[in-house]
Design a protein around this motif. Structure first.
Motif, PDB file in Angstrom:
ATOM      1  N   GLY A 177     -23.545  18.970  -9.410  1.00 23.28           N
ATOM      2  CA  GLY A 177     -22.171  19.358  -9.102  1.00 23.28           C
ATOM      3  C   GLY A 177     -21.204  19.450 -10.257  1.00 23.28           C
ATOM      4  O   GLY A 177     -20.037  19.828 -10.059  1.00 23.28           O
ATOM      5  N   ALA A 178     -21.626  19.129 -11.480  1.00 22.50           N
ATOM      6  CA  ALA A 178     -20.716  19.226 -12.623  1.00 22.50           C
ATOM      7  C   ALA A 178     -20.578  20.666 -13.083  1.00 22.50           C
ATOM      8  O   ALA A 178     -21.423  21.518 -12.782  1.00 22.50           O
ATOM      9  N   GLU A 179     -19.522  20.940 -13.801  1.00 25.09           N
ATOM     10  CA  GLU A 179     -19.302  22.273 -14.343  1.00 25.09           C
ATOM     11  C   GLU A 179     -19.668  22.292 -15.828  1.00 25.09           C
ATOM     12  O   GLU A 179     -19.444  21.315 -16.549  1.00 25.09           O
ATOM     13  N   SER A 192      -9.875  18.395 -12.609  1.00 26.15           N
ATOM     14  CA  SER A 192     -10.837  18.809 -11.590  1.00 26.15           C
ATOM     15  C   SER A 192     -12.263  18.790 -12.140  1.00 26.15           C
ATOM     16  O   SER A 192     -13.193  18.291 -11.481  1.00 26.15           O
ATOM     17  N   LYS A 196     -15.520  16.261 -11.161  1.00 34.45           N
ATOM     18  CA  LYS A 196     -16.846  16.772 -10.793  1.00 34.45           C
ATOM     19  C   LYS A 196     -17.930  16.157 -11.686  1.00 34.45           C
ATOM     20  O   LYS A 196     -19.018  15.828 -11.215  1.00 34.45           O
ATOM     21  N   ALA A 200     -20.936  13.826 -10.348  1.00 36.79           N
ATOM     22  CA  ALA A 200     -22.327  14.205 -10.604  1.00 36.79           C
ATOM     23  C   ALA A 200     -23.074  13.063 -11.281  1.00 36.79           C
ATOM     24  O   ALA A 200     -24.215  12.741 -10.915  1.00 36.79           O
TER      25      ALA A 200
END
Length: 282
Positions: A177-179, A192, A196, A200
Motif C-alpha cells: 500500500g505504500a507509494e 498522505s 501509507k 504498509a
C-alpha cells in the motif's frame, strides 16, 4: 593562627554533618527497622550455615543495588525525553510489563522507547513492531527501535536500513500500500504518502514477523530472560525504597570530605589525631 581559628569551625561543621547522617540513619531505622532486623537475622543464620552463602548474598545485594541504580537512570532519561515525570513513570511501568512478556530485558525496552519517542513516534504502536522484528532477526531491540523510529518519521535513511538489514524493500512496501516515486524510492513527501508508508510497514511486520516475539519467549533463552526480568523487578523494588536514604548519606559524607580537603595541613593533622583519639577512647 589560621589552624587555631579553623579548628572550632571544622568541629562544628563535622558535628552538623554527622548529626545529619545520624538523623537520616535514624529515619531509616524507623522506616525499615523490622525489615532490617529480619534481614540481619537471616544473614546471621546463613553465615552460620555457610560462609560461601554469605558471600553469595552479598553479591546479590550488590547486583540489586546496581539494577536499582540503572532503573533510576533509565527513569531520568525517560523524564528528559517525555518531558514529564508522570509520563516517564507510566512509560517505565509499561516497559517493565512489556519486558516481562518478551525475550528482551527492561534496559533494552526502555532504550527502544526513548529512541522511538525521540523521533516523535508512539512507542505504544512502534515498540511491538520493533520487538517482533528484533526477535525475528536476532537484533537489539533498541537499535531496531531507532531504525523504525526514523522510518515512521519519514526518514529515507530509515527505510534504507529496513531494506538492507531486514529485506523490507520498496517494492514490498508498494505491494502493501505504500507509494513510490518515479525513480522507485519510497514516497514520504506528503502526510498522505507518509501515512501509507507507515501503514504498509506495519502490515509487513505484523504479517511476516507478528509472532516472532511470542515464539522466542517460548524458548529456553526467552524463559531465562523473563525470569531475569522478574528477579530484577523484585530486587529493584526493594532497593529503590532505600535509594533516597543512601543518596542523602552519600552526599553528606561527600560534603564532609570536601570540607576536610579545604583545610590547612595543620588543621587536617589536628582533626586526624582527634579522630584517632576518639576511636581509641571508644
Amino acid at each position: 593562627m589560621a589552624g587555631e581559628t579553623e579548628v572550632p569551625v571544622v568541629l562544628r561543621v563535622f558535628a552538623e554533618k554527622s548529626s545529619s547522617v545520624n538523623s537520616v540513619l535514624e529515619d531509616t531505622k524507623k522506616r525499615f527497622g523490622d525489615l532490617a532486623g529480619n534481614v540481619a537475622g537471616v544473614a546471621k543464620s546463613a553465615a552460620l550455615l555457610s560462609g560461601s552463602f554469605t558471600l553469595a548474598l552479598g553479591g546479590i545485594v550488590s547486583a540489586a543495588v546496581n539494577v536499582a541504580g540503572q532503573f533510576e537512570q533509565l527513569r531520568a532519561k525517560l523524564t528528559s525525553t517525555l518531558g514529564s515525570s508522570e509520563a516517564a513513570a507510566r512509560s517505565f511501568q509499561q516497559a517493565l510489563e512489556f519486558a516481562g512478556n518478551t525475550p528482551f530485558d527492561v534496559q533494552g525496552i526502555v532504550k527502544a522507547t526513548i529512541q522511538i519517542t525521540a523521533f516523535g513516534q508512539s512507542a505504544e504502536r512502534v515498540l511491538p513492531l520493533a520487538a517482533n522484528l528484533a526477535a525475528a532477526f536476532g537484533g537489539q531491540v533498541d537499535e531496531v527501535g531507532r531504525v523504525l523510529g526514523k522510518a515512521f518519521s519519514g526518514s529515507l535513511e530509515g527505510f534504507e536500513s529496513l531494506r538492507n538489514n531486514f529485506g523490507i524493500s520498496n517494492v514490498l512496501l508498494e505491494k502493501f500500500g505504500a507509494e513510490l516515486t518515479k525513480t522507485g524510492t519510497i514516497s514520504v513527501n506528503t502526510s498522505s504518502a507518509l501515512l501509507k508508508a507507515q501503514g504498509a510497514l506495519e502490515k509487513i511486520i505484523k504479517t511476516r514477523f507478528g509472532d516472532a516475539t511470542a515464539q522466542q519467549s517460548q524458548t529456553l533463552f526467552g524463559a531465562m530472560s523473563n525470569l531475569g526480568d522478574a528477579i530484577q523487578r523484585v530486587a529493584a523494588a526493594f532497593v529503590t525504597a532505600l535509594i533516597p536514604v543512601v543518596t542523602t548519606v552519600t552526599r553528606t559524607l561527600t560534603s564532609m570530605v570536601e570540607v576536610f580537603e579545604r583545610l590547612s595541613p595543620e588543621t587536617r593533622q589536628f582533626v586526624a589525631f582527634a579522630a584517632l583519639a576518639t576511636v581509641g577512647l571508644g
